[in-house]
Design a protein around this motif. Structure first.
Motif, short mmCIF file in Angstrom:
data_model
loop_
_atom_site.label_atom_id
_atom_site.label_comp_id
_atom_site.label_asym_id
_atom_site.label_seq_id
_atom_site.Cartn_x
_atom_site.Cartn_y
_atom_site.Cartn_z
N UNK A 1 -69.46 -37.18 -71.48
CA UNK A 1 -69.87 -38.02 -72.67
C UNK A 1 -71.30 -38.61 -72.97
N UNK A 2 -71.10 -39.18 -74.59
CA UNK A 2 -73.12 -39.26 -74.31
C UNK A 2 -73.46 -40.35 -73.47
N UNK B 1 -73.84 -43.44 -51.09
CA UNK B 1 -73.75 -44.98 -50.78
C UNK B 1 -72.19 -45.51 -50.94
N UNK B 2 -71.30 -44.38 -50.97
CA UNK B 2 -70.26 -44.72 -51.02
C UNK B 2 -69.75 -45.50 -52.26
N UNK B 3 -69.93 -45.43 -53.47
CA UNK B 3 -70.50 -45.47 -54.45
C UNK B 3 -70.03 -45.02 -55.90
N UNK B 4 -68.79 -45.88 -57.14
CA UNK B 4 -67.66 -44.94 -57.93
C UNK B 4 -68.40 -45.61 -59.06
N UNK B 5 -68.62 -44.96 -59.56
CA UNK B 5 -69.03 -45.35 -61.14
C UNK B 5 -68.18 -44.95 -62.58
N UNK B 6 -67.31 -45.66 -62.97
CA UNK B 6 -66.85 -45.34 -63.99
C UNK B 6 -67.42 -45.81 -65.48
N UNK B 7 -67.69 -44.58 -66.61
CA UNK B 7 -68.45 -45.09 -68.04
C UNK B 7 -67.10 -45.58 -68.78
N UNK B 8 -67.09 -46.25 -69.51
CA UNK B 8 -66.09 -46.35 -69.92
C UNK B 8 -65.84 -46.51 -71.57
N UNK C 1 -60.57 -48.67 -73.09
CA UNK C 1 -60.67 -49.45 -72.36
C UNK C 1 -61.05 -50.89 -72.18
N UNK C 2 -60.80 -51.53 -73.90
CA UNK C 2 -61.09 -52.70 -74.33
C UNK C 2 -61.70 -53.65 -72.73
N UNK C 3 -62.73 -53.19 -73.58
CA UNK C 3 -63.92 -53.60 -72.98
C UNK C 3 -63.92 -55.38 -73.60
N UNK C 4 -63.56 -56.49 -72.40
CA UNK C 4 -63.67 -58.28 -73.11
C UNK C 4 -64.92 -58.52 -74.08
N UNK C 5 -64.31 -58.74 -74.83
CA UNK C 5 -65.36 -59.54 -75.88
C UNK C 5 -66.51 -58.88 -76.59
N UNK C 6 -66.27 -57.72 -76.82
CA UNK C 6 -67.02 -56.64 -77.16
C UNK C 6 -66.44 -56.34 -78.68
N UNK C 7 -67.61 -56.23 -79.85
CA UNK C 7 -67.40 -55.62 -81.08
C UNK C 7 -66.10 -53.78 -81.72
N UNK C 8 -66.62 -53.46 -80.34
CA UNK C 8 -66.40 -52.18 -80.17
C UNK C 8 -64.53 -52.21 -80.05
N UNK C 9 -64.02 -53.49 -79.11
CA UNK C 9 -62.98 -53.49 -78.31
C UNK C 9 -62.22 -53.69 -80.17
N UNK C 10 -61.90 -53.60 -80.77
CA UNK C 10 -61.06 -54.05 -81.85
C UNK C 10 -59.70 -52.85 -82.12
N UNK C 11 -58.68 -53.82 -82.98
CA UNK C 11 -57.86 -53.07 -82.32
C UNK C 11 -56.63 -52.55 -83.70
N UNK C 12 -56.65 -51.44 -84.65
CA UNK C 12 -56.40 -50.65 -85.57
C UNK C 12 -55.79 -51.23 -86.40
N UNK C 13 -55.30 -51.63 -87.43
CA UNK C 13 -54.67 -52.07 -88.40
C UNK C 13 -53.11 -51.82 -88.53
N UNK C 14 -52.86 -50.42 -88.08
CA UNK C 14 -51.45 -49.35 -88.26
C UNK C 14 -50.84 -49.58 -87.45
N UNK C 15 -49.82 -49.49 -86.52
CA UNK C 15 -49.06 -49.22 -85.95
C UNK C 15 -49.73 -50.07 -84.99
N UNK D 1 -69.51 -49.35 -66.27
CA UNK D 1 -70.72 -48.90 -66.82
C UNK D 1 -70.13 -48.73 -68.30
N UNK D 2 -70.37 -50.49 -69.27
CA UNK D 2 -69.33 -49.53 -70.29
C UNK D 2 -70.49 -49.27 -71.20
N UNK D 3 -69.88 -48.51 -73.09
CA UNK D 3 -70.59 -47.91 -74.06
C UNK D 3 -71.81 -48.75 -73.77
N UNK D 4 -71.31 -50.09 -74.51
CA UNK D 4 -71.66 -50.48 -75.28
C UNK D 4 -73.14 -50.90 -74.02
#
Length: 140
Positions: A22-23, A57-64, A69-83, A115-118
């Motif tokens: 992903x970008x 470095x025995x390091x694993x990075x996730x880019x979510x 992945x529901x970033x807490x407090x992020x404006x992009x982690x909204x819930x759709x209005x349907x279903x 690392x979160x997308x935002x």
């Protein structure tokens, strides 16, 4: 609530959502490469196939993605209005799966950072997101 686009078009839209390369992932990888880090991608032998693995470095990075992945407090982690019930279950499953992957990696002796997308909009944000993990390795 009725969907505004056809089922076929919605399916086509959803098929365009990538899970690899992903970008935001490319931005984080580019930043790490410029800083001299070498890494492997999507290592299937590790729990959750981390997006970026720094074996030295025995390091694993996730880019979510903030939405999936529901970033807490992020404006992009909204819930759709349907279903709503469907989406709440799906998002909760994602969160639980993410926690389990991280727990398994930590138990195996890996350092894990998300690392979160935002947080990939500027190089400074990427550096800040990666600092807690890589600072102790003398990399940043």
């Amino acid at each position: 609530m009725v969907d505004r686009i056809s089922k076929e078009h919605r399916s086509w839209n959803m098929s365009r959502i990538k899970s690899k390369d992903t970008a935001p992932e490319r931005l984080v990888r580019s930043f790490l490469h410029r800083k001299g880090f070498r890494f492997r991608l999507n290592v299937k032998s590790l729990p959750g196939s981390p997006d970026i693995v720094l074996s030295k470095h025995r390091a694993a990075i996730f880019v979510h993605g903030c939405y999936w992945h529901r970033h807490p407090g992020c404006k992009f982690a909204y819930t759709p209005k349907g279903r709503i019930e469907f989406w709440e279950v799906k998002f909760q499953q994602n969160i639980e799966r993410d926690k389990k992957k991280e727990q398994l990696l930590v138990e195996a002796g890996w350092k894990v950072i998300t690392v979160w997308e935002c947080e990939t909009k500027t190089e400074e944000q990427i550096a800040y997101a990666l600092r807690p993990l890589l600072e102790s390795q003398g990399g940043l």
